[in-house]
Design a protein around this motif. Structure first.
Motif, short mmCIF file in Angstrom:
data_model
loop_
_atom_site.label_atom_id
_atom_site.label_comp_id
_atom_site.label_asym_id
_atom_site.label_seq_id
_atom_site.Cartn_x
_atom_site.Cartn_y
_atom_site.Cartn_z
N LYS A 148 18.16 -7.18 -26.16
CA LYS A 148 18.66 -8.10 -25.13
C LYS A 148 18.65 -9.54 -25.63
O LYS A 148 19.63 -10.28 -25.46
CB LYS A 148 17.79 -7.97 -23.87
CG LYS A 148 18.04 -9.04 -22.81
CD LYS A 148 17.09 -8.87 -21.65
CE LYS A 148 17.15 -10.04 -20.70
NZ LYS A 148 16.64 -11.31 -21.28
N GLU A 149 17.55 -9.94 -26.25
CA GLU A 149 17.44 -11.32 -26.72
C GLU A 149 18.38 -11.60 -27.90
O GLU A 149 18.98 -12.67 -27.99
CB GLU A 149 15.99 -11.63 -27.11
CG GLU A 149 15.03 -11.67 -25.96
CD GLU A 149 15.38 -12.73 -24.94
OE1 GLU A 149 15.90 -13.80 -25.33
OE2 GLU A 149 15.16 -12.49 -23.75
N LEU A 150 18.50 -10.62 -28.80
CA LEU A 150 19.39 -10.81 -29.95
C LEU A 150 20.84 -10.91 -29.48
O LEU A 150 21.60 -11.75 -29.99
CB LEU A 150 19.22 -9.64 -30.92
CG LEU A 150 19.71 -9.85 -32.35
CD1 LEU A 150 19.04 -11.06 -32.99
CD2 LEU A 150 19.45 -8.61 -33.19
N ARG A 151 21.21 -10.10 -28.50
CA ARG A 151 22.56 -10.15 -27.95
C ARG A 151 22.79 -11.48 -27.23
O ARG A 151 23.88 -12.06 -27.31
CB ARG A 151 22.77 -8.99 -26.98
CG ARG A 151 24.22 -8.80 -26.53
CD ARG A 151 24.35 -7.69 -25.52
NE ARG A 151 23.78 -6.44 -26.01
CZ ARG A 151 22.73 -5.83 -25.45
NH1 ARG A 151 22.13 -6.36 -24.40
NH2 ARG A 151 22.28 -4.70 -25.96
N ALA A 152 21.75 -11.99 -26.57
CA ALA A 152 21.89 -13.23 -25.80
C ALA A 152 22.23 -14.42 -26.70
O ALA A 152 22.91 -15.36 -26.27
CB ALA A 152 20.59 -13.52 -25.04
N LEU A 211 10.58 -11.31 -32.30
CA LEU A 211 11.29 -10.63 -33.39
C LEU A 211 12.79 -10.88 -33.34
O LEU A 211 13.44 -10.93 -34.39
CB LEU A 211 11.00 -9.13 -33.33
CG LEU A 211 9.57 -8.72 -33.69
CD1 LEU A 211 9.37 -7.23 -33.47
CD2 LEU A 211 9.23 -9.10 -35.13
N ALA A 212 13.35 -11.07 -32.15
CA ALA A 212 14.77 -11.39 -32.04
C ALA A 212 15.06 -12.74 -32.70
O ALA A 212 16.01 -12.88 -33.48
CB ALA A 212 15.21 -11.41 -30.58
N ALA A 213 14.22 -13.74 -32.39
CA ALA A 213 14.40 -15.06 -32.99
C ALA A 213 14.16 -15.01 -34.50
O ALA A 213 14.91 -15.62 -35.27
CB ALA A 213 13.44 -16.06 -32.33
N PHE A 214 13.15 -14.25 -34.93
CA PHE A 214 12.85 -14.18 -36.36
C PHE A 214 13.95 -13.44 -37.12
O PHE A 214 14.26 -13.79 -38.27
CB PHE A 214 11.50 -13.48 -36.60
CG PHE A 214 11.11 -13.44 -38.04
CD1 PHE A 214 10.59 -14.58 -38.65
CD2 PHE A 214 11.27 -12.30 -38.80
CE1 PHE A 214 10.23 -14.57 -40.00
CE2 PHE A 214 10.92 -12.27 -40.14
CZ PHE A 214 10.39 -13.42 -40.75
#
Length: 247
Positions: free
Chosen positions: A7-11, A96-99
């Motif tokens: 979800k965060e990576l897609r955002a 982990l999405a940000a990293f």
């Protein structure tokens, strides 16, 4: 955790933040490489990576400012707290999405150094005794590991600060200020006579521990330091949301 991660990576790519970050990061890293390495006609790449870390102090807050601040502002924080996922899993998913986005950008930016490494290998194979070629490959790999570790610590700090406010701008500004202090601590150390203050500045200094990586050495103490910083701020973020869930 994996659902939060996706979800965060897609955002990042639903809104412009991800594209802006990647575009600025790759463009700036290319310019730094051009002026710091190729224009100087040198095999020395440590300076390039040090400038990259300084740039990260401004760009990484773009990745972390929205992670929790946006949830609080849009009132979706309660949905996260009541979701069938642990607080630790939620925090790690966002981290982990940000990293992942950061790490991918760093790895792509290393293509800037591919011609340099390739040419050094060719020159080494054809070199005569009066030609000196540094261990470019080892230095690049060492610096790359160091940059990824520094980024891991920076992202954890930004994640924690984002959990403290609902304003993305405030989260970004505070994170930039904290990261700049950590990067400038080594320079301030030489200007201060107090042993206690120098000890504190030396402990929080990010760049001082990067020096061994910049010469191609793997420093276990530095690795533990960066991992510890990341772990401490991830733990603090978990504790904040643990308190909010049950508070």
């Amino acid at each position: 955790m994996f659902a939060i991660f996706k979800k965060e990576l897609r955002a990042y790519f639903i809104n412009p933040v991800g594209y802006v970050y990647i575009g600025i990061f790759l463009a700036a890293s290319a310019l730094i490489c051009a002026f710091n390495t190729y224009q100087q006609a040198t095999y020395e790449t440590a300076g390039y990576f040090q400038f990259l870390i300084l740039m990260m102090g401004v760009l990484i807050p773009l990745l972390t400012m929205r992670l929790f601040s946006e949830e609080r502002k849009t009132k979706t924080e309660q949905l996260l707290l009541t979701a069938p996922v642990s607080i630790t899993g939620m925090v790690l998913g966002k981290y982990l999405a940000a990293f992942t986005l950061f790490g991918a950008s760093v790895l792509v930016s290393c293509l800037n150094l591919f011609p340099l490494v390739s040419y050094s290998i060719i020159e080494q194979s054809n070199a005569t005794s009066d030609v000196h070629v540094g261990l470019v490959g080892g230095q690049v790999i060492g610096c790359l590991i160091g940059v990824l570790l520094v980024g891991a610590a920076f992202i954890a700090i930004g994640l924690f600060i984002s959990s403290l406010t609902e304003s993305q701008l405030s989260a970004a500004v505070i994170t930039i200020a904290v990261l700049m202090v950590m990067m400038l601590a080594n320079a301030l150390n030489s200007l201060i006579n107090s042993t206690v203050v120098r000890t504190v500045l030396n402990w929080i200094s990010i760049l001082a521990r990067f020096d061994r990586f910049s010469v191609g050495m793997f420093d276990i103490a530095a690795v533990l330091y960066y991992v510890s910083i990341a772990g401490i701020f991830i733990f603090l973020t978990v504790r904040i949301y643990d308190k909010r869930r049950w508070g």
